[in-house]
Enzyme design. Structure first.
Site, short mmCIF file in Angstrom:
data_model
loop_
_atom_site.label_atom_id
_atom_site.label_comp_id
_atom_site.label_asym_id
_atom_site.label_seq_id
_atom_site.Cartn_x
_atom_site.Cartn_y
_atom_site.Cartn_z
N ASP A 16 -1.33 1.75 -4.19
CA ASP A 16 -2.10 0.60 -4.66
C ASP A 16 -3.55 0.98 -4.97
O ASP A 16 -4.39 0.11 -5.19
CB ASP A 16 -2.03 -0.58 -3.68
CG ASP A 16 -2.71 -0.30 -2.35
OD1 ASP A 16 -2.74 0.88 -1.94
OD2 ASP A 16 -3.22 -1.24 -1.71
N LYS A 39 -12.01 -1.04 0.64
CA LYS A 39 -11.88 0.35 0.20
C LYS A 39 -11.39 0.37 -1.25
O LYS A 39 -10.63 -0.51 -1.67
CB LYS A 39 -10.95 1.12 1.12
CG LYS A 39 -9.59 0.50 1.38
CD LYS A 39 -8.88 1.32 2.45
CE LYS A 39 -7.52 0.74 2.79
NZ LYS A 39 -7.57 -0.51 3.52
N GLU A 42 -13.67 4.87 6.35
CA GLU A 42 -12.85 5.05 7.55
C GLU A 42 -12.03 6.32 7.40
O GLU A 42 -11.72 6.74 6.28
CB GLU A 42 -11.97 3.84 7.81
CG GLU A 42 -10.92 3.58 6.77
CD GLU A 42 -10.00 2.41 7.11
OE1 GLU A 42 -10.21 1.76 8.14
OE2 GLU A 42 -9.08 2.16 6.31
N ASP A 50 -6.12 2.05 -3.36
CA ASP A 50 -7.33 1.72 -2.59
C ASP A 50 -7.75 2.87 -1.69
O ASP A 50 -8.80 2.82 -1.08
CB ASP A 50 -7.18 0.40 -1.80
CG ASP A 50 -6.11 0.45 -0.73
OD1 ASP A 50 -5.33 1.41 -0.68
OD2 ASP A 50 -6.04 -0.52 0.06
N ARG A 51 -6.91 3.92 -1.61
CA ARG A 51 -7.28 5.11 -0.84
C ARG A 51 -7.36 6.32 -1.75
O ARG A 51 -6.77 6.35 -2.82
CB ARG A 51 -6.24 5.39 0.25
CG ARG A 51 -6.30 4.46 1.44
CD ARG A 51 -5.20 4.86 2.43
NE ARG A 51 -5.41 4.28 3.74
CZ ARG A 51 -4.99 3.07 4.08
NH1 ARG A 51 -4.36 2.33 3.19
NH2 ARG A 51 -5.20 2.61 5.30
N SER A 107 0.82 -1.21 0.00
CA SER A 107 0.00 0.00 0.00
C SER A 107 0.86 1.26 0.00
O SER A 107 1.63 1.49 -0.92
CB SER A 107 -0.97 -0.04 1.19
OG SER A 107 -1.92 0.97 1.05
N THR A 156 -12.10 -0.95 13.90
CA THR A 156 -11.26 -0.25 12.94
C THR A 156 -10.79 -1.18 11.83
O THR A 156 -10.35 -2.29 12.10
CB THR A 156 -10.01 0.30 13.66
OG1 THR A 156 -10.45 0.92 14.86
CG2 THR A 156 -9.29 1.31 12.82
#
Length: 586
Positions: A298, A412, A398, A300-301, A139, A374
């Protein structure tokens, strides 16, 4: 058998360097619910050919035990662009070795032929009804790190007890199987499939179900800049914009191509704020773009920034973007669903350390809101449970800039979030509203939610444990603090011990975990603060929020109150000087 890691170890032995050898071989990497995450290098404490082979052998045996049809259904494997020349490790190499392990046991493998965003792996698990998925990625970690992330057949990241089961199976299968090292064997195998073309096509078709304003998208004058921060996101965000009929965003040229050295940033993490976005802001100024979209390596955020009237750039926090996307996705759903009864089956989720803004929207609009522990592993698994009961899970988020905007991916996803954020901004522009103005409108309608989060670094686990034990025995044994400075504590929930003062039986509803520290304090002034340890870094994190009812619009006063609460939290509960804690440095 990797000549590079072999040579590193032989050299250390020749030098008699016991200290370094202890670091490499002293303890095996822990396999947890997040899979593996460690630096690439030699020895069992690092990500390398051998540890990836051993991990996959264990995972393969565990899957054989759990799925009688594993050899019919198979697994998917994806990888990012990370590479570490000194040890010869790379995400692609690790992915091929993992594929080889499964194929040697007669298990079909859907191995992506090229880099993909992390969300493509959970998408493929669900879409092709596979038994499991592996994504080789670290990530947004520093460049020397890599990781091995695991998804179950439901398309969500694994949760307990699978982590324990896999971990035990790894220990039982450490000796590499015959031909384990020969990854060239996969190329000629009939069990190897490349899902790249199909999945690319189907994924973009699926996210189009969340495009509601195609005509506005076609005509918008709004310009966007996108950066993939030397990761995998560039091509996929371009395709997502095309799928929504938006003009392609301007790509930051120095950062658009994958580069495992991440040469233009100190940390490849858009969560770190403006430092990572310097080149994006420069390009936006040059091309007259008002909005910057940034993915982590990566993809995903997602981070979003908007140019203000003053010429300054505002980077939205994860909670602010969560508020905007939650409002937007619900608004789009409401426009499509006029039936008043449908709302009782609608859900949104967020993690317990994220802003409670979705709870406020849900209360007023009449849908359901749930919070989970979380991490997206909890939200993904909960979303799947709800969907299996016929519920509609519209959105989950999140605060660590992770958003699940499409139920086709139970994790995500920074690609779909980027294009949905772009459509939202284009729609608002037709009403002469900026994202910043709309955020204020959301807070005006549902109540201001001001958040503040940070962390302290502490490399001594004993100090961390002592700090939390002191809070549990604050004024004598088994008593939690009644005050934090001048702020009265009205409730305590301790998810390490399972105590919750607000429940009739004083037992917490959310699952508890003795292996990590987490205490939430509720204050009489409407404030909430959570202190927790990080699973992947030597940090004690805190998250604080002040929620005001709708109509309380004195934001500056609320901010001042929250600042004072945070100062008290640091001074009385963290005691950084006494505990020798290092502050987060910007």
């Amino acid at each position: 058998q990797n000549p590079k890691t072999s040579a590193i170890v032989k050299q250390l032995v020749a030098e008699g360097n016991a200290g370094e050898l202890q670091k490499y071989f002293g303890s095996r990497m822990e396999f947890g619910t997040a899979g593996l995450r460690a630096a690439m290098g030699a020895g069992i404490s690092h990500m390398n050919d051998l540890t990836v082979i051993q991990t996959t052998q264990g995972f393969c045996r565990y899957l054989e035990k759990n799925f009688s049809d594993l050899k019919k259904r198979g697994v998917v494997i994806g990888f990012d662009a990370r590479a570490h020349p000194p040890s010869g490790g790379s995400s692609k190499r690790f992915a091929r070795l993992a594929a080889n392990t499964f194929i040697s046991q007669g298990v079909p493998v859907y191995l992506f032929s090229d880099i993909t965003p992390t969300p493509f792996v959970p998408y493929t698990v669900t879409h092709l009804k596979l038994c499991a998925g592996i994504m080789v990625t670290a990530s947004h970690n520093p460049k020397q790190d890599n990781g091995y992330k695991v998804y179950w057949e439901n398309g969500a990241q694994i949760i307990s007890p699978h982590d324990k089961g896999i971990s035990e199976a790894i220990v039982e299968n450490q000796e590499p199987w015959p031909q384990a090292w020969d990854d060239k064997l996969v190329d000629s195998s009939l069990l190897l499939h490349d899902p790249y073309a199909t999945i690319s096509k189907d994924y973009f078709k699926d996210i189009q179900k969340h495009c509601f304003h195609r005509n506005i998208n076609k005509e918008t004058k709004l310009k966007f800049v996108h950066t993939s921060v030397h990761g995998v996101g560039h091509k996929f965000v371009q395709l997502a914009f095309k799928a929504f009929d938006l003009s392609p965003p301007f790509a930051v040229p120095e950062q658009k191509d994958p580069d495992p050295e991440f040469p233009t940033v100190k940390y490849p993490n858009p969560e770190e704020g403006k430092g990572v976005l310097t080149l994006s802001f420069a390009l936006a100024e040059k091309d007259g773009a008002k909005i910057v979209l940034a993915n982590d390596p990566d993809a995903d955020r997602l981070a979003v920034a908007e140019k203000q009237e003053s010429g300054e750039w505002k980077v939205f926090s994860g909670n602010e973007l969560g508020a905007l996307l939650g409002w937007w996705i619900f608004t789009c759903w409401k426009n499509q669903n006029q039936d008043a009864c449908a709302i009782k089956d609608v859900y949104m989720l967020s993690s317990t350390v994220s802003s409670k803004i979705l709870r406020a929207i849900a209360l007023k609009e009449g849908f359901h809101f749930e919070e989970t522990l979380t991490g997206f592993k909890w939200m993904g698994n909960r979303a799947k449970q709800l969907m299996d009961q016929g519920k509609a899970v519209l959105f989950a988020f999140e605060e660590a800039i992770g958003y699940m905007c499409c139920p086709a991916v139970l994790d995500k996803d920074g690609v779909s979030a980027a294009v949905i954020a772009a459509e939202m901004a284009s729609f608002l522009a037709t009403k002469n509203l900026s994202l910043t103005q709309q955020l204020k409108a959301v807070y005006d309608e549902y109540g201001f939610h001001i958040t503040k989060a940070s962390y302290f670094i502490c490399h001594d686990p004993k100090i961390i444990e002592q700090l939390f034990e002191n809070l549990r025995n604050y004024e004598g044994k088994n008593t939690y603090p009644k005050f934090c400075g001048r702020f009265k504590v009205s409730g305590v929930r301790d998810l390490t011990t399972g105590y919750d003062s607000s429940q009739p039986d004083q037992k917490a509803i959310l699952p508890t975990s003795k292996s990590s520290q987490m205490i939430t304090f509720t204050f009489a002034n409407g404030g909430v603060a959570t202190m927790r340890t990080s699973g992947t870094e030597p940090k004690i994190k805190y998250y604080s929020e002040l929620c005001a009812p709708p109509g309380n619009s004195d934001v500056e006063q609320l901010k001042k109150e929250l600042d004072e609460l945070v100062n008290a939290l640091e001074k009385h509960f963290f005691q950084p000087e006494k505990n020798n804690l290092q502050r987060k440095t910007e």
